[in-house]
Design a protein around this motif. Structure first.
Motif, PDB file in Angstrom:
ATOM      1  N   ASP A 133       4.762  -0.639   7.917  1.00  0.00           N
ATOM      2  CA  ASP A 133       5.500  -0.344   6.687  1.00  0.00           C
ATOM      3  C   ASP A 133       5.018  -1.219   5.539  1.00  0.00           C
ATOM      4  N   GLU A 134       4.813  -2.502   5.826  1.00  0.00           N
ATOM      5  CA  GLU A 134       4.331  -3.417   4.799  1.00  0.00           C
ATOM      6  C   GLU A 134       2.923  -3.047   4.357  1.00  0.00           C
ATOM      7  N   TRP A 135       2.084  -2.711   5.329  1.00  0.00           N
ATOM      8  CA  TRP A 135       0.696  -2.382   5.009  1.00  0.00           C
ATOM      9  C   TRP A 135       0.604  -1.116   4.181  1.00  0.00           C
ATOM     10  N   ALA A 136       1.445  -0.120   4.497  1.00  0.00           N
ATOM     11  CA  ALA A 136       1.355   1.178   3.839  1.00  0.00           C
ATOM     12  C   ALA A 136       2.087   1.218   2.507  1.00  0.00           C
ATOM     13  N   ALA A 137       2.828   0.167   2.183  1.00  0.00           N
ATOM     14  CA  ALA A 137       3.600   0.158   0.937  1.00  0.00           C
ATOM     15  C   ALA A 137       2.683   0.356  -0.265  1.00  0.00           C
ATOM     16  N   GLY A 138       3.052   1.303  -1.110  1.00  0.00           N
ATOM     17  CA  GLY A 138       2.284   1.552  -2.320  1.00  0.00           C
ATOM     18  C   GLY A 138       1.052   2.407  -2.127  1.00  0.00           C
ATOM     19  N   LYS A 139       0.770   2.817  -0.888  1.00  0.00           N
ATOM     20  CA  LYS A 139      -0.405   3.653  -0.624  1.00  0.00           C
ATOM     21  C   LYS A 139       0.022   5.110  -0.457  1.00  0.00           C
ATOM     22  N   PRO A 140      -0.888   6.054  -0.702  1.00  0.00           N
ATOM     23  CA  PRO A 140      -0.546   7.468  -0.492  1.00  0.00           C
ATOM     24  C   PRO A 140      -0.178   7.725   0.968  1.00  0.00           C
ATOM     25  N   PRO A 141       0.722   8.682   1.237  1.00  0.00           N
ATOM     26  CA  PRO A 141       1.145   8.943   2.621  1.00  0.00           C
ATOM     27  C   PRO A 141      -0.006   9.236   3.576  1.00  0.00           C
ATOM     28  N   HIS A 142      -1.057   9.899   3.095  1.00  0.00           N
ATOM     29  CA  HIS A 142      -2.127  10.291   4.013  1.00  0.00           C
ATOM     30  C   HIS A 142      -2.892   9.087   4.532  1.00  0.00           C
ATOM     31  N   VAL A 143      -2.820   7.948   3.845  1.00  0.00           N
ATOM     32  CA  VAL A 143      -3.476   6.745   4.339  1.00  0.00           C
ATOM     33  C   VAL A 143      -2.778   6.251   5.599  1.00  0.00           C
ATOM     34  N   ALA A 144      -1.444   6.297   5.589  1.00  0.00           N
ATOM     35  CA  ALA A 144      -0.690   5.927   6.793  1.00  0.00           C
ATOM     36  C   ALA A 144      -0.954   6.924   7.912  1.00  0.00           C
ATOM     37  N   TRP A 145      -1.091   8.199   7.585  1.00  0.00           N
ATOM     38  CA  TRP A 145      -1.388   9.207   8.613  1.00  0.00           C
ATOM     39  C   TRP A 145      -2.747   8.944   9.245  1.00  0.00           C
ATOM     40  N   GLN A 146      -3.694   8.486   8.438  1.00  0.00           N
ATOM     41  CA  GLN A 146      -5.024   8.165   8.964  1.00  0.00           C
ATOM     42  C   GLN A 146      -4.925   7.070  10.021  1.00  0.00           C
ATOM     43  N   PHE A 147      -4.119   6.050   9.762  1.00  0.00           N
ATOM     44  CA  PHE A 147      -3.965   4.984  10.737  1.00  0.00           C
ATOM     45  C   PHE A 147      -3.158   5.432  11.944  1.00  0.00           C
ATOM     46  N   GLU A 148      -2.299   6.420  11.778  1.00  0.00           N
ATOM     47  CA  GLU A 148      -1.619   7.001  12.940  1.00  0.00           C
ATOM     48  C   GLU A 148      -2.645   7.605  13.891  1.00  0.00           C
TER      49      GLU A 148
END
Length: 207
Positions: A133-148
């Motif tokens: 959550d901290e890492w993905a803060a402020g980033k587009p949602p697809h960036v978090a999906w990439q790390f998923e």
């Protein structure tokens, strides 16, 4: 990666491209080295895919050239983008090269190495999830999906490592380089097993 970033930020100079890509840690997952960016900019310009817009200088800093995609560059970027969306290319993983020679290790070391690799992968997944959550803060949602996706792959590989370690430990299906045993060195046993499966090589194979 470079053409895609230019398409977002153009006109943009090499320093900002390098800084942005470094913040993405691209050297760890996209095989892009920040130090190669200026060479790539020159090469893409020579190929007619980029063009220099202007050169700016701030204070005593070196002059910086800003780039944008040419029409040909935009076509090439869109072509590459869709190629990697619609085609599958198996990732290059040095571990697979090492695993191809699994029997060269003593059995106990192979088991230990596989389980250690599983623990490393599991540790990476746990660390990422704890700070996701901290890492993905402020980033587009697809960036978090990439790390998923990266996480799912790591979890699957960890399970595979545990499974193969159990098979190796149980003595399934191969000879290992255990040193002399019953008068036959492990490597000799491995070669014998290959001959039993594939037959004796002919003279052409041995050349």
């Amino acid at each position: 990666m470079i053409m895609g970033l230019i398409s977002y930020l153009q006109p943009v100079h090499g320093y900002d491209i390098r800084k942005e890509l470094a913040s993405w840690n691209v050297e760890s997952w996209a095989d892009v080295q920040p130090g190669s960016i200026y060479h790539a900019l020159r090469k893409l310009t020579d190929e007619g895919l980029l063009e220099a817009v202007d050169t700016e200088q701030v204070g005593g800093r070196p002059a910086r050239t800003r780039y944008q995609l040419t029409k040909a560059g935009e076509v090439e970027y869109q072509t590459l983008l869709r190629r990697y969306w619609w085609e599958y290319k198996e990732p290059v993983d040095p571990f697979l090269a090492a695993f191809a020679f699994l029997p060269s290790l003593p059995r106990a070391e192979a088991v230990g190495a596989l389980r250690a690799r599983a623990r490393l992968l599991e540790s990476w997944v746990a660390t990422y999830r704890d700070s996701a959550d901290e890492w993905a803060a402020g980033k587009p949602p697809h960036v978090a999906w990439q790390f998923e996706l990266t996480t799912v792959r790591a979890e699957a590989e960890a399970r595979w490592c545990h499974d193969v370690a159990a098979r190796v430990e149980a003595g399934e299906g191969m000879h290992f380089n255990e040193g002399p045993a019953d008068g036959e060195h492990g490597a000799e046993a491995w070669r014998r097993a290959i001959r039993e499966q594939f037959g004796e090589p002919d003279d052409e194979d041995e050349m």
